[in-house]
Design an enzyme around this catalytic site. Structure first.
Site, PDB file in Angstrom:
ATOM      1  N   ASP A 133      -1.432  97.536  38.627  1.00 57.46           N
ATOM      2  CA  ASP A 133      -0.089  97.989  38.262  1.00 57.46           C
ATOM      3  C   ASP A 133       0.082  99.488  38.514  1.00 57.46           C
ATOM      4  OD1 ASP A 133       0.173  95.401  37.389  1.00 57.46           O
ATOM      5  OD2 ASP A 133       0.377  95.893  35.269  1.00 57.46           O
ATOM      6  N   SER A 168      -5.968  98.399  36.208  1.00 62.18           N
ATOM      7  CA  SER A 168      -4.971  97.471  36.730  1.00 62.18           C
ATOM      8  C   SER A 168      -4.371  97.932  38.059  1.00 62.18           C
ATOM      9  CB  SER A 168      -3.851  97.297  35.705  1.00 62.18           C
ATOM     10  OG  SER A 168      -2.787  96.549  36.233  1.00 62.18           O
ATOM     11  N   LYS A 182       0.093  98.059  26.497  1.00 67.49           N
ATOM     12  CA  LYS A 182      -0.453  97.239  25.430  1.00 67.49           C
ATOM     13  C   LYS A 182      -1.520  98.027  24.669  1.00 67.49           C
ATOM     14  CE  LYS A 182       0.373  92.999  28.051  1.00 67.49           C
ATOM     15  NZ  LYS A 182       0.850  93.630  29.304  1.00 67.49           N
ATOM     16  N   LYS A 227      -2.579  83.878  38.790  1.00 69.65           N
ATOM     17  CA  LYS A 227      -2.041  85.128  38.276  1.00 69.65           C
ATOM     18  C   LYS A 227      -2.272  86.163  39.368  1.00 69.65           C
ATOM     19  CE  LYS A 227      -2.579  88.477  34.506  1.00 69.65           C
ATOM     20  NZ  LYS A 227      -3.388  88.843  33.309  1.00 69.65           N
ATOM     21  N   GLU A 284       9.335  89.618  35.709  1.00 66.72           N
ATOM     22  CA  GLU A 284       8.063  89.051  36.159  1.00 66.72           C
ATOM     23  C   GLU A 284       7.892  87.624  35.636  1.00 66.72           C
ATOM     24  OE1 GLU A 284       4.620  89.377  33.773  1.00 66.72           O
ATOM     25  OE2 GLU A 284       5.187  91.408  33.135  1.00 66.72           O
ATOM     26  N   VAL A 317       2.945  92.743  37.012  1.00 66.71           N
ATOM     27  CA  VAL A 317       3.812  93.899  37.254  1.00 66.71           C
ATOM     28  C   VAL A 317       3.690  94.376  38.693  1.00 66.71           C
ATOM     29  CG1 VAL A 317       4.164  96.349  36.697  1.00 66.71           C
ATOM     30  CG2 VAL A 317       3.892  94.671  34.859  1.00 66.71           C
TER      31      VAL A 317
END
Length: 285
Positions: A124, A122, A141, A70, A9, A90
């Protein structure tokens, strides 16, 4: 696309790390993939053009460019239509890598459910549930609500596998109180599971939870103190959405006197190395 390719990424380059560490780390991750005999394909968007396999000059540009978007999957078309520079998260990297037939992807940690926020989940997780790919990360995280993130992954049928661990790693930490129900010892086992999912036509990614090397781990209790401080500051400043994770990671680095930054770089390289091994195992089977 045939070959032992590994997608990488670009958000870590444009938003996750400071200059020149971001550029150096991008090159280092590609080097780790190459050490295993695989081919790195760092993905980003420059001037509206999707780049799958960025050149060194393009990596440098994205490391220093101003006003880099982003983007998750939902924003890819915005960046391309409006001719913007953009770094892929991601979810966006998964989508763009899949379009090229790449089946292995290395990242730092996936996005998930944020703490102390009424609703912040997210993209993701949604993309992981839809895209057939092996994704190597250091778990999630520790700034996130880990329990809820794992529940979302289960709900959306993302296959979570611990690599040489029975405990779900938390990015800067090797271990957590959350167990993984599936653990493997070799890249070949990961490939076998992935190919079986393909044979059975079960969609969705395999998330490989790869713990940070022990020598770079930040002790859990120490890390939690930094996180609580950073989250409190973010709440007082009303920072949310796409800006929240970069703010928190930046503050963690400051509060830890660079410990978390060093850990971040180490786990990114470690994940890239494992992804390179998996890609090569994929080619052999």
């Amino acid at each position: 696309m045939r070959g032992a390719f590994v997608a990488l990424e670009s958000t870590v380059i444009a938003h996750g790390l400071p200059w020149p560490v971001n550029f150096e780390t991008a090159l280092a991750m590609e080097k780790e993939v190459k050490k295993q005999g695989s081919i790195p394909k760092t993905i980003g968007i420059i001037g509206g053009n999707i780049k799958v396999g960025m050149t060194k000059d393009e990596l440098r540009y994205l490391s220093t460019a101003k006003s880099v978007m982003k983007v998750g999957t939902a924003e890819i078309a915005v960046a391309t239509a409006l001719k913007k520079d953009a770094a892929t998260t991601v979810s966006a990297t998964l989508k763009l890598a899949d379009r090229e037939g790449i089946e292995v992807f290395a990242t730092g940690g996936i996005g998930g459910v944020h703490r102390d926020v009424e609703w912040d989940v997210s993209q993701d997780i949604i993309e992981l549930s839809k895209t057939n790919m092996i994704v190597v990360s250091a778990g999630v995280k520790s700034i996130l609500n880990v329990e809820k993130t794992l529940e979302f992954l289960e709900t959306f049928q993302v296959t979570v596998i611990g690599y040489q661990t029975d405990s779900f790693p938390l990015f800067h930490c090797r271990h957590s109180k959350f167990p993984v129900s599936i653990s493997v010892k070799t890249p070949e086992e990961i490939v076998e599971i992935f190919k079986e999912k393909q044979r059975l036509e079960i969609e969705g990614a395999i998330l490989v939870a790869n713990p940070i090397p022990v020598e770079y781990e930040v002790p859990y209790n120490e890390l939690m103190k930094y996180i609580e401080t950073a989250i409190s500051e973010a709440n007082s400043k009303r920072i949310s959405g796409k800006g929240l994770t970069p703010f928190l990671l930046g503050r963690l680095s400051e509060l830890s006197n660079g410990k978390t930054l060093e850990a971040n770089i180490a786990l990114l390289k470690n994940n890239a190395s494992l992804a390179g091994k998996i890609a090569m195992a994929m080619m052999r089977t």
